[in-house]
Design a protein around this motif. Structure first.
Motif, PDB file in Angstrom:
ATOM      1  N   UNK A  46     129.206 -53.128  50.919  1.00  0.00           N
ATOM      2  CA  UNK A  46     127.894 -53.067  51.573  1.00  0.00           C
ATOM      3  C   UNK A  46     128.107 -52.975  53.083  1.00  0.00           C
ATOM      4  N   UNK A  47     127.474 -51.983  53.719  1.00  0.00           N
ATOM      5  CA  UNK A  47     127.675 -51.788  55.155  1.00  0.00           C
ATOM      6  C   UNK A  47     126.442 -52.170  55.971  1.00  0.00           C
ATOM      7  N   UNK A  48     125.435 -52.736  55.311  1.00  0.00           N
ATOM      8  CA  UNK A  48     124.253 -53.218  56.022  1.00  0.00           C
ATOM      9  C   UNK A  48     124.190 -54.734  55.905  1.00  0.00           C
ATOM     10  N   UNK A  49     123.285 -55.333  56.668  1.00  0.00           N
ATOM     11  CA  UNK A  49     123.040 -56.769  56.574  1.00  0.00           C
ATOM     12  C   UNK A  49     121.713 -56.933  55.836  1.00  0.00           C
ATOM     13  N   UNK A  79     113.945 -50.206  49.422  1.00  0.00           N
ATOM     14  CA  UNK A  79     114.490 -49.718  50.694  1.00  0.00           C
ATOM     15  C   UNK A  79     115.901 -50.272  50.910  1.00  0.00           C
ATOM     16  N   UNK A  80     116.077 -51.556  50.684  1.00  0.00           N
ATOM     17  CA  UNK A  80     117.399 -52.170  50.861  1.00  0.00           C
ATOM     18  C   UNK A  80     118.398 -51.548  49.899  1.00  0.00           C
ATOM     19  N   UNK A  81     117.999 -51.362  48.648  1.00  0.00           N
ATOM     20  CA  UNK A  81     118.890 -50.750  47.659  1.00  0.00           C
ATOM     21  C   UNK A  81     119.293 -49.339  48.077  1.00  0.00           C
ATOM     22  N   UNK A  82     118.323 -48.570  48.547  1.00  0.00           N
ATOM     23  CA  UNK A  82     118.605 -47.189  48.944  1.00  0.00           C
ATOM     24  C   UNK A  82     119.589 -47.127  50.118  1.00  0.00           C
ATOM     25  N   UNK A  83     119.426 -48.027  51.075  1.00  0.00           N
ATOM     26  CA  UNK A  83     120.324 -48.022  52.229  1.00  0.00           C
ATOM     27  C   UNK A  83     121.695 -48.613  51.905  1.00  0.00           C
ATOM     28  N   UNK A 101     118.780 -38.954  56.961  1.00  0.00           N
ATOM     29  CA  UNK A 101     117.345 -38.675  56.837  1.00  0.00           C
ATOM     30  C   UNK A 101     116.533 -39.958  56.668  1.00  0.00           C
ATOM     31  N   UNK A 102     117.042 -40.894  55.890  1.00  0.00           N
ATOM     32  CA  UNK A 102     116.340 -42.165  55.684  1.00  0.00           C
ATOM     33  C   UNK A 102     116.211 -42.924  57.001  1.00  0.00           C
ATOM     34  N   UNK A 103     117.287 -42.962  57.775  1.00  0.00           N
ATOM     35  CA  UNK A 103     117.252 -43.675  59.049  1.00  0.00           C
ATOM     36  C   UNK A 103     116.402 -42.941  60.085  1.00  0.00           C
ATOM     37  N   UNK A 122     108.069 -45.489  55.216  1.00  0.00           N
ATOM     38  CA  UNK A 122     108.344 -46.629  56.084  1.00  0.00           C
ATOM     39  C   UNK A 122     109.496 -46.290  57.026  1.00  0.00           C
ATOM     40  N   UNK A 123     109.223 -46.386  58.320  1.00  0.00           N
ATOM     41  CA  UNK A 123     110.273 -46.157  59.314  1.00  0.00           C
ATOM     42  C   UNK A 123     111.242 -47.331  59.307  1.00  0.00           C
ATOM     43  N   UNK A 124     112.512 -47.026  59.176  1.00  0.00           N
ATOM     44  CA  UNK A 124     113.541 -48.063  59.210  1.00  0.00           C
ATOM     45  C   UNK A 124     113.830 -48.429  60.666  1.00  0.00           C
ATOM     46  N   UNK A 125     113.844 -47.423  61.521  1.00  0.00           N
ATOM     47  CA  UNK A 125     114.082 -47.609  62.949  1.00  0.00           C
ATOM     48  C   UNK A 125     112.781 -47.302  63.683  1.00  0.00           C
ATOM     49  N   UNK A 126     112.397 -48.182  64.578  1.00  0.00           N
ATOM     50  CA  UNK A 126     111.212 -47.952  65.398  1.00  0.00           C
ATOM     51  C   UNK A 126     111.655 -47.153  66.621  1.00  0.00           C
ATOM     52  N   UNK A 127     111.510 -45.832  66.528  1.00  0.00           N
ATOM     53  CA  UNK A 127     111.957 -44.949  67.601  1.00  0.00           C
ATOM     54  C   UNK A 127     111.041 -45.054  68.818  1.00  0.00           C
ATOM     55  N   UNK A 128     109.771 -45.348  68.610  1.00  0.00           N
ATOM     56  CA  UNK A 128     108.815 -45.417  69.700  1.00  0.00           C
ATOM     57  C   UNK A 128     108.955 -46.670  70.553  1.00  0.00           C
TER      58      UNK A 128
END
Length: 150
Positions: A46-49, A79-83, A101-103, A122-128
């Protein structure tokens, strides 16, 4: 006579690593020691927290029929499973593209509100508003490959 050096140049590693760690710290990123990072990841594949991501996603909302709604636990799990589990069976390039694409664009989930189906992305990263994101780093991150070896 030529002397061959058969060991790593630790000065080079330190000259690159320490400034990078210092920069990330000064930018406000939260340092997680490698041993603690492994515990938070649960295993080396797993590479995410997941817990950090779950906490962020619990605060995400989407609009449906003019009202704001929080994500359900099942949507957060999806979402967690997909990432955490990229589709490596399709090859590394395809898996990387899906993750990118997901990120970049977000992940679509299915929610049911009062018996009606909603499919928000659902945006994973808030770019704004980058300050809405959580930033962490570790010194080194060991990852097992598809064969279970590092």
């Amino acid at each position: 006579m030529t002397i061959v050096q058969n060991f790593p140049n630790f000065r080079e590693e330190q000259s690159a690593k320490i400034p990078a760690l210092t920069l990330l710290t000064s930018l406000g990123y939260q340092f997680i020691p490698p041993s603690e990072c492994l515990v938070k990841r649960s295993n080396r594949t797993v590479v995410i927290l997941p817990d950090v991501l779950r906490d962020v996603l619990k605060h995400k909302t989407y609009t449906f029929m003019g009202k704001e709604h929080k994500l359900s636990d099942s949507a957060i799990d999806k979402i967690i499973h997909e990432l955490a589990n990229p589709a490596m069976n399709e090859g590394l390039k395809a898996a990387n593209e899906k993750l990118y694409n997901a990120l970049t664009y977000g992940i679509s989930v299915t929610e049911f509100i009062d018996g009606k189906k909603a499919n928000p992305t659902i945006d994973i990263i808030d770019w704004g508003t980058p300050s809405n994101n959580k930033y962490h780093f570790t010194e080194e991150l060991e990852v097992d490959n598809a064969h279970g070896t590092g």
